[in-house]
Design a protein around this motif. Structure first.
Motif, PDB file in Angstrom:
ATOM      1  N   THR A  73     -12.397 -53.253   4.887  1.00  0.00           N
ATOM      2  CA  THR A  73     -12.097 -53.806   6.329  1.00  0.00           C
ATOM      3  C   THR A  73     -11.317 -52.877   7.132  1.00  0.00           C
ATOM      4  O   THR A  73     -10.483 -52.177   6.843  1.00  0.00           O
ATOM      5  CB  THR A  73     -11.531 -55.202   5.922  1.00  0.00           C
ATOM      6  OG1 THR A  73     -11.547 -55.681   7.278  1.00  0.00           O
ATOM      7  CG2 THR A  73     -10.006 -55.412   5.461  1.00  0.00           C
ATOM      8  N   ASP A  74     -11.690 -52.960   8.403  1.00  0.00           N
ATOM      9  CA  ASP A  74     -10.916 -52.411   9.428  1.00  0.00           C
ATOM     10  C   ASP A  74     -10.249 -53.382  10.125  1.00  0.00           C
ATOM     11  O   ASP A  74      -9.596 -53.020  11.187  1.00  0.00           O
ATOM     12  CB  ASP A  74     -11.888 -51.682  10.455  1.00  0.00           C
ATOM     13  CG  ASP A  74     -12.729 -50.617   9.623  1.00  0.00           C
ATOM     14  OD1 ASP A  74     -12.168 -49.907   9.041  1.00  0.00           O
ATOM     15  OD2 ASP A  74     -13.958 -50.316  10.210  1.00  0.00           O
ATOM     16  N   GLN A  78      -5.847 -51.425  13.409  1.00  0.00           N
ATOM     17  CA  GLN A  78      -5.165 -51.033  14.834  1.00  0.00           C
ATOM     18  C   GLN A  78      -5.887 -50.018  15.655  1.00  0.00           C
ATOM     19  O   GLN A  78      -5.459 -49.163  16.248  1.00  0.00           O
ATOM     20  CB  GLN A  78      -3.598 -50.742  14.737  1.00  0.00           C
ATOM     21  CG  GLN A  78      -2.983 -51.754  13.903  1.00  0.00           C
ATOM     22  CD  GLN A  78      -1.452 -51.282  13.948  1.00  0.00           C
ATOM     23  OE1 GLN A  78      -1.236 -50.292  13.934  1.00  0.00           O
ATOM     24  NE2 GLN A  78      -0.538 -52.338  14.019  1.00  0.00           N
ATOM     25  N   ASN A  79      -7.212 -50.173  15.374  1.00  0.00           N
ATOM     26  CA  ASN A  79      -8.326 -49.388  16.104  1.00  0.00           C
ATOM     27  C   ASN A  79      -8.149 -47.848  15.629  1.00  0.00           C
ATOM     28  O   ASN A  79      -8.454 -47.022  16.441  1.00  0.00           O
ATOM     29  CB  ASN A  79      -8.294 -49.571  17.665  1.00  0.00           C
ATOM     30  CG  ASN A  79      -8.834 -50.819  17.898  1.00  0.00           C
ATOM     31  OD1 ASN A  79      -9.685 -51.525  17.383  1.00  0.00           O
ATOM     32  ND2 ASN A  79      -7.951 -51.306  19.050  1.00  0.00           N
ATOM     33  N   ASP A  80      -7.434 -47.458  14.689  1.00  0.00           N
ATOM     34  CA  ASP A  80      -7.461 -46.075  14.166  1.00  0.00           C
ATOM     35  C   ASP A  80      -8.579 -45.865  13.078  1.00  0.00           C
ATOM     36  O   ASP A  80      -8.767 -46.471  12.088  1.00  0.00           O
ATOM     37  CB  ASP A  80      -6.117 -45.936  13.291  1.00  0.00           C
ATOM     38  CG  ASP A  80      -5.951 -44.363  12.994  1.00  0.00           C
ATOM     39  OD1 ASP A  80      -7.100 -43.790  12.762  1.00  0.00           O
ATOM     40  OD2 ASP A  80      -5.001 -44.264  12.374  1.00  0.00           O
ATOM     41  N   LYS A 101      -3.696 -45.035   5.158  1.00  0.00           N
ATOM     42  CA  LYS A 101      -3.172 -44.766   6.418  1.00  0.00           C
ATOM     43  C   LYS A 101      -3.794 -43.404   6.902  1.00  0.00           C
ATOM     44  O   LYS A 101      -4.788 -42.686   6.294  1.00  0.00           O
ATOM     45  CB  LYS A 101      -1.628 -44.449   6.256  1.00  0.00           C
ATOM     46  CG  LYS A 101      -0.833 -45.481   5.672  1.00  0.00           C
ATOM     47  CD  LYS A 101       0.442 -44.926   5.327  1.00  0.00           C
ATOM     48  CE  LYS A 101       1.362 -46.220   4.538  1.00  0.00           C
ATOM     49  NZ  LYS A 101       2.524 -45.777   3.985  1.00  0.00           N
ATOM     50  N   ARG A 102      -3.397 -43.107   8.411  1.00  0.00           N
ATOM     51  CA  ARG A 102      -4.283 -42.078   8.899  1.00  0.00           C
ATOM     52  C   ARG A 102      -4.238 -40.818   8.000  1.00  0.00           C
ATOM     53  O   ARG A 102      -5.280 -39.683   8.116  1.00  0.00           O
ATOM     54  CB  ARG A 102      -3.684 -41.936  10.305  1.00  0.00           C
ATOM     55  CG  ARG A 102      -4.252 -40.796  11.046  1.00  0.00           C
ATOM     56  CD  ARG A 102      -3.646 -40.527  12.519  1.00  0.00           C
ATOM     57  NE  ARG A 102      -4.352 -40.774  13.647  1.00  0.00           N
ATOM     58  CZ  ARG A 102      -5.522 -40.372  13.702  1.00  0.00           C
ATOM     59  NH1 ARG A 102      -6.230 -39.811  13.106  1.00  0.00           N
ATOM     60  NH2 ARG A 102      -6.228 -40.850  15.017  1.00  0.00           N
TER      61      ARG A 102
END
Length: 116
Positions: A73-74, A78-80, A101-102
């Motif tokens: 799930t996205d 937070q739109n990353d 995480k990014r």
């Protein structure tokens, strides 16, 4: 990976063995690479990913103790586009989440009250 319960059938993918009924979950990343997730026969979550040349890593355990497939799930990202979360139902019947995480590092599994 450990042996599977007698009632579960085993499938193979990229040198890994997993519980067929849970399938393979795939996340396409912004650079065109993919990351795959399976439930191993020991019920842990495993992942592998490819590089931009298409070469795949070996399967790596992410731990956990699943009695479901992996949902991606996205919802909390937070739109990353590099961040996403995995949700599984653990053998205790509770939903557990692990967030990417990014930078590619993971939060580790933590309980969540529901799949929202």
């Amino acid at each position: 990976m450990a042996t599977t319960p007698a009632q579960a059938s085993e499938c193979k993918r990229g040198g890994g063995v997993y519980i067929c009924e849970y399938g393979v979950s795939v996340k396409k990343l912004p650079d065109g690479t993919r990351q795959e997730f399976i439930i191993g026969t020991n019920r842990a979550v495993y992942t592998r990913w490819n590089d931009t040349s298409g070469d795949w890593t070996k399967w790596k355990s992410m731990g956990g103790s699943a009695k479901s497939g992996v949902s991606i799930t996205d919802h909390w990202s937070q739109n990353d586009p590099w961040a996403f979360h995995l949700v599984i139902t653990q053998t205790d019947g509770q939903f557990w989440v692990n967030g990417r995480k990014r930078d590619g590092f993971w939060s580790g599994w933590y309980p969540h009250p529901g799949p929202d």
